[in-house]
Design an enzyme around this catalytic site. Sequence first.
Site, PDB file in Angstrom:
ATOM      1  N   SER A 215       0.842  -1.190   0.000  1.00 55.63           N
ATOM      2  CA  SER A 215       0.000   0.000   0.000  1.00 55.63           C
ATOM      3  C   SER A 215       0.882   1.246   0.000  1.00 55.63           C
ATOM      4  CB  SER A 215      -0.964  -0.051   1.180  1.00 55.63           C
ATOM      5  OG  SER A 215      -2.014   0.866   1.013  1.00 55.63           O
ATOM      6  N   GLU A 325      -9.311  -5.894  -3.808  1.00 56.14           N
ATOM      7  CA  GLU A 325      -8.885  -4.786  -2.956  1.00 56.14           C
ATOM      8  C   GLU A 325      -9.421  -3.437  -3.439  1.00 56.14           C
ATOM      9  OE1 GLU A 325      -4.752  -4.535  -2.596  1.00 56.14           O
ATOM     10  OE2 GLU A 325      -4.304  -4.768  -4.693  1.00 56.14           O
ATOM     11  N   HIS A 417      -7.537  -5.888   0.262  1.00 57.52           N
ATOM     12  CA  HIS A 417      -6.340  -5.083   0.470  1.00 57.52           C
ATOM     13  C   HIS A 417      -5.662  -5.515   1.774  1.00 57.52           C
ATOM     14  CE1 HIS A 417      -3.847  -1.669  -0.433  1.00 57.52           C
ATOM     15  NE2 HIS A 417      -4.111  -1.050   0.702  1.00 57.52           N
TER      16      HIS A 417
END
Length: 505
Positions: A215, A325, A417
């Site tokens: 991320s 995600e 995610h």
Amino acid sequence: MKKLYILIILLCLSAHAQLPQEIKITGGKISGVTNNDISIYKGIPFAAPPVGNLRWKAPQPVKPWRGVRECIAFGASPMQGEPVPFSMWSQEFLIPKSPISEDCLYLNVWSGTTAPTEKRPVLVWIYGGGFAGGGSGVPIYDGAALAQKGIVVVSFNYRVGLFGFMAHPELSKESGHKASGNYGLLDQVAALKWVQQNIAAFGGDPANVTIAGQSAGGMSVTYLIGSPLAKGLFNKAIAQSGSGFFREQPALAEAEKQGAELAEKLGAKNMADLRKLSSKQILDAQGGIRRPVIDGYVLPSGLAETFTANKENPVTLLTGWNENEDLFWGEFKDAAGFTQQIENEYKNNAQKLLTLYPANNDVEAEQAQLDLSRDRQFGIPEYSLIKAQLQRGTAYVYRFTHVVPATGEYLKYRASHTGEVPYTFNNLGTVDRPWADADYTLADTMSNYWVNFIKTGNPNGNRLTQWPAYTDKQSMIMEFDINPEAKPLPDKARLDFLQAMMEKE
């Protein structure tokens, strides 16, 4: 009898955890603990505390200490709000509730080496959290299981939110580089320099360093690839569900204006006034200031421009993203509403887009919105990074499609995610989920691929299913489900179309 009982407890504890030999590093000597043949050092300072007059300054050298510093607990997480589970992130994906402090520049090392001469490959992990939160003390980032597989693992904290990414004209002037706003990235560079200077003492090889993150951590990886300040500090990179390509970043002038407006809002006439404010006052006022800045120093330009100019730091790359995600926070539109939205937003490209993301009924429309959200947020940035990487280097690409076991409210998130991270760290035991034997097998397999890449720049070996390097012609990726399988990238037509549109904007 009581004395005998205490002695037995002490003997049991000593069998599993004992202080290793003292290690001399920048600043002084440290000690840690050993558990299952892995030496663990937590809370090692790699820079001076960025507090008081050092708030919004580049990380400064650590102050030396006398004697042996016991490094057996994580340092404070960076200043941020209280960690509260939300969406797909249960407590195991969040920082500890305390301590949280501006005094946060600490790192951690896991090593199974018995002598500094071993020179094991090094993984340096960078956490996610949208540049507004996160920390190295998150349970799923524990490095012991990967260290058991023959590498040295390092994780560290960097400043987040307003503390890590505020620009201001006065800050730019005092910096000596006519730049401000990227203190969190400067922390990352400082940690990597610490690794170069000290990791050999832990049996690590400073010439074989892989940076990895997920991320915002994955985005950090790509920003470091694009930063001249990080030259020579690593040779391989893993970007999981995060890339800085096509991410909106303010130019320095814009970021300085935001910082000046914030100072005025806080009633601060100058930087001295701002530095006198409490951490809570700053935290409460930060708003949306939490993004890296194109400052002309840490980041001379956007990533696309950096790669086009052949000015990136060369790496071998492993990257990918997850099937589900899509961080979709709004309300789903029905088929008619979604079709109208696409026609309004994409004009002449609308019909082609609706062919790629069909919405012939409400069920299709909901899936199309999820897929388009995923591809905009993660697919296109990652795909653009892959295409740029192929101009001069090698890339291995994955898709994590495995539905993460869950109960209750977490059932709906599927291959969400951050869902892959406990698998790549081989850390399923840190997360409270109804794991099956197949999950543990997948975690062992994925972590083997990752460790192979960290060691050699190639994920293959150990009788694993062959993972081909990605090429434009073959577009082969590794799909990670119960039975990992190499197959063509399934969204290539979608991503090619979206990328072409974005490049024209």
